[in-house]
Design an enzyme around this catalytic site. Structure first.
Site, PDB file in Angstrom:
ATOM      1  N   GLY A 153       0.797  -1.226   0.000  1.00  5.10           N
ATOM      2  CA  GLY A 153       0.000   0.000   0.000  1.00  5.10           C
ATOM      3  C   GLY A 153       0.829   1.275   0.000  1.00  5.10           C
ATOM      4  O   GLY A 153       1.974   1.297   0.448  1.00  5.10           O
ATOM      5  N   ARG A 189      -2.142   8.660   3.775  1.00  2.00           N
ATOM      6  CA  ARG A 189      -2.423   9.509   4.934  1.00  2.00           C
ATOM      7  C   ARG A 189      -1.199   9.740   5.814  1.00  2.00           C
ATOM      8  O   ARG A 189      -1.207  10.644   6.651  1.00  2.00           O
ATOM      9  CB  ARG A 189      -3.546   8.873   5.763  1.00  2.00           C
ATOM     10  CG  ARG A 189      -4.916   8.929   5.079  1.00  2.00           C
ATOM     11  CD  ARG A 189      -5.911   8.028   5.777  1.00  2.00           C
ATOM     12  NE  ARG A 189      -6.032   8.341   7.192  1.00  2.00           N
ATOM     13  CZ  ARG A 189      -6.599   7.537   8.087  1.00  2.00           C
ATOM     14  NH1 ARG A 189      -7.058   6.353   7.702  1.00  2.00           N
ATOM     15  NH2 ARG A 189      -6.675   7.906   9.356  1.00  2.00           N
ATOM     16  N   LYS A 242       5.048   3.178   4.335  1.00  2.67           N
ATOM     17  CA  LYS A 242       4.351   3.158   5.621  1.00  2.67           C
ATOM     18  C   LYS A 242       4.893   2.071   6.544  1.00  2.67           C
ATOM     19  O   LYS A 242       5.119   2.310   7.737  1.00  2.67           O
ATOM     20  CB  LYS A 242       2.861   2.955   5.394  1.00  2.67           C
ATOM     21  CG  LYS A 242       2.060   2.885   6.681  1.00  2.67           C
ATOM     22  CD  LYS A 242       0.565   2.798   6.429  1.00  2.67           C
ATOM     23  CE  LYS A 242       0.162   1.542   5.739  1.00  2.67           C
ATOM     24  NZ  LYS A 242      -1.312   1.374   5.675  1.00  2.67           N
ATOM     25  N   GLN A 271       3.104  -6.562  -6.518  1.00  2.00           N
ATOM     26  CA  GLN A 271       1.700  -6.313  -6.858  1.00  2.00           C
ATOM     27  C   GLN A 271       1.607  -4.969  -7.579  1.00  2.00           C
ATOM     28  O   GLN A 271       1.757  -3.910  -6.971  1.00  2.00           O
ATOM     29  CB  GLN A 271       0.801  -6.291  -5.614  1.00  2.00           C
ATOM     30  CG  GLN A 271      -0.682  -6.145  -5.971  1.00  2.00           C
ATOM     31  CD  GLN A 271      -1.560  -5.819  -4.772  1.00  2.00           C
ATOM     32  OE1 GLN A 271      -1.063  -5.328  -3.750  1.00  2.00           O
ATOM     33  NE2 GLN A 271      -2.851  -6.069  -4.903  1.00  2.00           N
ATOM     34  N   THR A 279      -6.897  -6.789  -1.647  1.00  2.00           N
ATOM     35  CA  THR A 279      -6.186  -7.793  -0.865  1.00  2.00           C
ATOM     36  C   THR A 279      -6.200  -9.165  -1.524  1.00  2.00           C
ATOM     37  O   THR A 279      -5.226  -9.923  -1.426  1.00  2.00           O
ATOM     38  CB  THR A 279      -6.790  -7.886   0.544  1.00  2.00           C
ATOM     39  OG1 THR A 279      -8.219  -8.043   0.431  1.00  2.00           O
ATOM     40  CG2 THR A 279      -6.485  -6.634   1.350  1.00  2.00           C
ATOM     41  N   GLY A 321     -14.672  -4.255   7.918  1.00  2.00           N
ATOM     42  CA  GLY A 321     -15.590  -5.262   7.422  1.00  2.00           C
ATOM     43  C   GLY A 321     -16.276  -5.961   8.577  1.00  2.00           C
ATOM     44  O   GLY A 321     -15.656  -6.237   9.605  1.00  2.00           O
ATOM     45  N   ARG A 346      30.921   6.912  26.118  1.00  2.00           N
ATOM     46  CA  ARG A 346      30.832   6.643  24.686  1.00  2.00           C
ATOM     47  C   ARG A 346      31.268   5.206  24.370  1.00  2.00           C
ATOM     48  O   ARG A 346      31.780   4.499  25.235  1.00  2.00           O
ATOM     49  CB  ARG A 346      31.665   7.675  23.922  1.00  2.00           C
ATOM     50  CG  ARG A 346      31.069   9.080  24.003  1.00  2.00           C
ATOM     51  CD  ARG A 346      32.026  10.127  23.485  1.00  2.00           C
ATOM     52  NE  ARG A 346      32.463   9.847  22.120  1.00  2.00           N
ATOM     53  CZ  ARG A 346      33.440  10.503  21.509  1.00  2.00           C
ATOM     54  NH1 ARG A 346      34.092  11.468  22.155  1.00  2.00           N
ATOM     55  NH2 ARG A 346      33.782  10.201  20.273  1.00  2.00           N
ATOM     56  N   ALA A 384      49.219  19.005  39.767  1.00  2.00           N
ATOM     57  CA  ALA A 384      48.148  19.761  39.117  1.00  2.00           C
ATOM     58  C   ALA A 384      48.728  20.746  38.109  1.00  2.00           C
ATOM     59  O   ALA A 384      49.794  21.326  38.322  1.00  2.00           O
ATOM     60  CB  ALA A 384      47.334  20.502  40.161  1.00  2.00           C
TER      61      ALA A 384
END
Length: 459
Positions: free
Chosen positions: A12, A16, A23, A75, A81, A142, A336, A426
């Site tokens: 499909g 939308r 999709k 297809q 379907t 359906g 990391r 240091a």
């Protein structure tokens, strides 16, 4: 069970979604929608998997082509379907058993439901078995039409349904099991005289019933399992359901999740008992947490392993690394990839590790960067310490042996080694190896100019 063959509908367009991406490749959490479908199907051990592609077929082939045992069928054009399933005939020619038809945009289907579908189909010697659900709002679905004995008689699409039929709450999920031998000959008998002008697969129910073949149904216990994704809102909806489902599974196993609404835990994450997850935590990939850990708010952990009794304070990021028992990290630490933090070690605020190993009981508590370093046990790394590991061309290692003390604001210019028990004063910039038990000082001598400030102001 007999041999099972899975066919996944993924042809499909997904208009939308308003996206350049297919999709079924949109992600719900960590996985693409179709990945959830593949994972659910593992429970029925399919002999073959055929994906029906159409719109953006090459993108789907590219994303799924490295999966073992997955084939594709084209297809074009997309005529419904029934027409889609017919495209799988070459891949299944000469085979026997059960065909399970799934939709690539239905990510919530549980493996247990799929198992029940196949078991009912095989034990009932059915030609077809339909997964149904009873929903509060059946609009668009359906409807399942049953005869006087309660057996399924037909499936009527919403646009073709009468007013009375539209009041039926039991709907077709679009997920089926079919006996393979009669399937493709029957598919060729499906007509397209309907509101959409398409070849509806549900019409196969009527065809089989007219032949006296057995058609069974299985109802999904949770109607949300059959939710498909057709829009960004629906994508967000199923993502939220997946997240909630995962959090509930972990809480049932003995993990405390303080605020499940703000906590994301991926499907492959494992967590030991009595670990506490505070709000706003993201655990991703193949992360594994031990028992009795505490993960505070704002933490993100990806593909990492934490042993028992680890504490990760707020707003840390840990990626592809290992943390040993009893270590404490953060807040605001960045671990990391390819780093390892030893037992009882402390990595404090604004400390960054990259490809670095910290030994048992060592500490780097403040504002340091430690890259490409191997640090022994019971080492103290002072605030502001930097391993200068990159010379503009290559990375070089720093080695700090057990018990060494690195003073604040030290630059360790790699490649360099600090010996066992050595001290670095240091503010030093260390360019040469420091022998064991030595004190290294690498800074300019301090000079005090008495009265200088007053003379400067008068001038």
């Amino acid at each position: 069970m007999a041999d099972v063959h899975v066919v996944v509908l993924a042809a499909g367009k997904g208009t939308r979604m308003k996206s350049a991406r297919p999709k079924v490749l949109h992600r719900a959490g960590e996985l693409a929608l179709i990945d959830y479908v593949f994972r659910a199907s593992e429970i029925i051990s399919p002999q073959t998997i055929t994906v029906i592609v159409g719109h953006q077929a090459e993108a789907i082939r590219g994303a799924l082509g490295n999966r073992t045992g997955v084939g594709f069928a084209m297809q074009e054009p997309q005529l419904g379907t029934g027409h889609a399933l017919l495209q799988a005939e070459p891949a299944l020619r000469g085979r026997t058993g059960t065909v399970v038809l799934l939709s690539g945009d239905v990510p919530l289907l549980r493996p247990a439901t799929l198992t029940a579908l196949v078991r009912t189909h095989v034990e009932g010697a059915a030609a077809a078995t339909v997964l149904t659900a009873v929903v509060e709002d059946p609009d668009g679905y359906g409807r399942i039409i049953r005869d006087a004995r309660g057996a399924i008689d037909s499936i009527v699409e919403h646009k073709d349904a009468t007013a009375d039929q539209r009041r039926i709450a039991e709907i077709n999920s679009g997920i089926y099991a079919f006996d393979l031998p009669p399937l493709f000959a029957a598919l060729r008998q499906i007509g397209s005289s309907n509101a959409q002008g398409e070849y509806y697969l549900p019409d196969l129910v009527s065809i089989y019933r007219s032949r006296g073949l057995v058609v069974e149904t299985v109802a999904a216990a949770d109607p949300r399992e059959i939710l498909g994704v057709n829009s960004r809102k629906e994508l967000a909806d199923v993502t939220a359901i997946l997240k909630t489902r995962r959090n509930e599974e972990l809480m049932e196993s003995g993990v405390t999740i303080v605020d499940p609404a703000t906590t994301f835990i991926g499907p492959d994450v494992t967590i030991g008992v009595d670990t506490i997850i505070q709000p706003g935590v993201y655990l991703e990939g193949r992360t594994a947490l031990g028992a009795r850990c505490v993960i505070h708010s704002g933490v993100r952990i990806v593909d990492s392993r934490l042993a028992d009794d680890v504490v990760v304070n707020n707003f840390c990021v840990i990626t592809e690394s290992d943390v040993a028992r009893g270590a404490r990290l953060g807040p605001f630490a960045h671990i990391r990839p390819q780093s390892a933090v030893g037992e009882e070690a402390h990595i404090g605020n604004f400390v960054e590790l990259k490809k670095t190993t910290i030994g048992r009981g060592s500490k780097a508590n403040h504002l340091s960067y430690l890259g490409d370093a191997t640090i022994g046990e019971r080492v103290n790394v002072g605030a502001g310490t930097i391993t200068c590991n990159y010379d503009g061309v290559a990375k070089h290692p720093t080695i700090i042996e057990d018990g060494a003390f690195i003073g604040s604001d030290t630059q360790l210019i790699a490649p360099v080694r600090v010996g066992k028990g050595a001290y670095v004063a240091a503010g030093s910039s260390i360019t040469s190896d420091v022998p064991a038990d030595a004190l290294a000082i690498a800074r300019a001598k301090q000079t005090n100019k008495e009265g200088w400030v007053g003379r400067k102001r008068k001038g």
